[in-house]
Motif scaffolding. Structure first.
Motif: not given
Ligand code: SAM
Ligand code: SF4
Length: 536
Positions: A256, A294, A358, A370, A396, A430
């Motif tokens: 995603y 990240q 997630q 994942r 998250d 999203s």
């Molecule tokens: N690298 C981190 C990890 O692997 O958990 C996360 C980095 S990301 C900038 C922060 C959070 O945004 C993610 O953990 C995820 O929950 C959320 N996220 C990323 N892509 C998304 C998407 N397409 N739709 C909704 N949430 C998203």
């Protein structure tokens, strides 16, 4: 009182002082003349916030001066986030505010219509029905926000004034949206002349110079660089917590996520360079540092020392003057017992781990790519919970991933129940460009995603309330980082990263470590009274 607490903020913010340059020896000297002024607004996560500190550092070092408003700036820069659609829309809405009156409005409207470039939508999305999170800092975070997301500095613009004054300004888009949309940004917003991804920030002064020399449009969009974004100076916005990126990009391929496309492959910074910066920060007066990446715990020291991530944590904790070490974000796959052992052995390593799950469903985790199952994730949690001192755990969560069934969602709820998180950032899925999940079947309707998000948030809020209430009566150490307008009211963060608002008649305790007894609790913060003053 302990040592003086001078982080040179005046010098580094560029406010009211001559801009600065570095000498060959790395020292700072005033430039012969000011190169220009810049305005920088940041969207997105803590990494973006810190990238902006480095961008500002790069420009200040080249003689630019930072100003508070786009109107006052020669160069207007937006450092953007594209992790979710609403975040990307927000940027185009900002760019819309800068549209010069000379652009054919019919043309612009047609382009905007094609791509949903609509200020009102973006604003509504940001304030209203988007994702939300309950975090320990007491925020229900709106659409597009992430842990640590800051409110954009600029506020609403006086569009008319800006448009009238727009001649000769350089407008640039930096960061994830720049990398993702590339030169297409010039089509959608022809008044933009600079587009630069995060792997190319070091080239910014050169790109700006090219524009000043007469080039109409410039881009810096390489991601196949070995470089990490190290700067001679970093302009630091937070006087109490200093951020350091130790690993850039991401080699995981969650189905995603845009990050591997927008930030490029993983590049770790040499341990000696990280430790040098930590020592400098300690000398400047910082006692708390936060290591960023990240996937921060996938750190792989490129130097001959080959330090593991847990060894790096220990080395940072041992730097004289450093009292708190934080790190975010950890990926569950690379999270091992050695990290927990480092936390146990070194009180300076904060008792907080952010470990995004997630989803609680192994089937969804597999679809998300994942690389761990529910069971494997819970084994990592068990390592953290078995530690000799309590370590707070935050996460998250994405709801409404394509194909997520009621049963999958129930598994996420049950995992939440089992782990009892201290904080959670929850997002509606999203769909993002270039990502594998974009074409997956069984997309869920927005209303269903919203319904699931609301259930998750309500449950998490209750878990946080219960956990925080258990702290009533406990004395916690707080780094004081805020002072209320009300006399005698202060706030700070605990080692577990909880916000603790407290009363004290003491004076000038900003930056001190003090002991506070908790007297009441809400889901998002604690309230207390100082029982012992401390030292910086
Ligand atoms: N690298 C981190 C990890 O692997 O958990 C996360 C980095 S990301 C900038 C922060 C959070 O945004 C993610 O953990 C995820 O929950 C959320 N996220 C990323 N892509 C998304 C998407 N397409 N739709 C909704 N949430 C998203
Ligand atoms: Fe995105 Fe996954 Fe990398 Fe995190 S680990 S940045 S979610 S691809």
């Amino acid at each position: 009182m302990g040592k003086t607490f001078d982080i040179g903020l005046d010098r580094l913010t560029g406010a009211g002082v001559p801009a600065i340059e570095t000498t060959a020896g790395g020292g700072l000297k005033p430039p012969l003349q000011e190169a220009g002024t810049f305005y920088l607004e940041t969207f997105g996560c803590q990494m973006n916030e810190h990238d902006s500190e480095k961008v500002a550092g790069v420009l200040l070092a080249r003689g630019y001066r930072q100003v508070e408003t786009p109107e006052a700036a020669k160069v207007i820069l937006y450092n953007t986030c594209s992790i979710r659609e609403k975040a990307a829309q927000k940027v185009f809405s900002r760019l819309g505010e800068l549209r010069p009156s000379t652009v054919d409005s019919r043309q612009a409207t047609a382009r905007e219509g094609e791509r949903g470039f609509n200020t009102e939508d973006a604003e509504e999305g940001h304030r209203g029905h988007g994702d939300a999170s309950v975090d320990q800092n007491g925020m229900r975070v709106a659409a597009g926000a992430q842990p640590g997301m800051a409110v954009p500095q600029g506020g609403m613009l006086n569009t008319r004034k800006l448009v009238n004054a727009a001649g000769g300004k350089i407008i640039g888009v930096l960061g994830c949206v720049a990398q993702q949309e590339g030169e297409e940004i010039f089509e959608r917003a022809p008044w933009v002349s600079l587009v630069c991804g995060s792997a190319s920030y070091r080239k910014l002064p050169q790109l700006i110079a090219e524009l000043e020399a007469g080039n109409r449009r410039v881009t810096g969009l390489d991601t196949d660089t070995e470089e990490t974004f190290e700067t001679e100076i970093t302009r630091r916005d937070n006087p109490f917590r200093a951020y350091l990126t130790i690993i850039e990009g991401c080699d995981k391929a969650c189905s995603y996520c845009v990050v591997p496309f927008t930030r490029g492959p993983e590049r770790s910074r040499a341990s000696a360079s990280i430790l040098d910066e930590v020592r400098q920060l300690a000398e400047m007066g910082y006692s708390e540092v936060q290591l960023l990446g990240q996937t921060v715990n996938s750190y792989a020291d490129p130097s001959g020392r080959k330090m593991r991530f847990s060894e790096l944590l220990v080395a940072v904790a041992e730097v004289p003057g450093i009292r708190r070490v934080r790190f975010t974000t950890s990926h569950p796959r690379d999270f091992g017992k050695d990290i927990v052992e480092a936390i146990e052995a070194y009180p300076a390593i904060c008792d907080h781990v952010h470990l995004p799950v997630q989803s609680g469903s192994t089937a969804v985790l597999r679809a998300m790519a994942r690389t761990y199952t529910r069971q494997e994730y819970l084994e990592k949690i068990a390592l953290v919970k078995a530690a000799r001192r309590a370590i707070s755990i935050t996460t998250d969560i994405i709801v409404g991933f394509p194909g997520e069934t009621e049963k999958d969602f129930a598994e996420t709820l049950s995992l939440m129940e089992e782990v009892q998180y201290d904080g959670a950032f929850c997002f509606k899925y999203s769909p993002r460009p270039n990502t594998p999940s974009l074409t997956m079947e069984d997309a869920l309707p927005e209303e269903e995603k919203s319904r699931r998000l609301a259930i998750l948030l309500d449950r998490q809020r209750e878990i946080q309330r219960a956990k925080n209430e258990k702290l009533i009566g406990v004395v916690l150490e707080v780094l004081v980082d805020g002072k209320s307008r009300k006399p005698g009211q202060w706030s700070g963060h605990t080692s577990s990263n909880r916000v603790l608002n407290f009363s004290s008649q003491a004076e000038n305790i900003l930056g001190d470590y003090v002991q506070v007894r908790v007297v009441s609790a809400t889901p998002n913060s604690l309230v207390g009274e100082m029982v012992k003053s401390g030292q910086r």
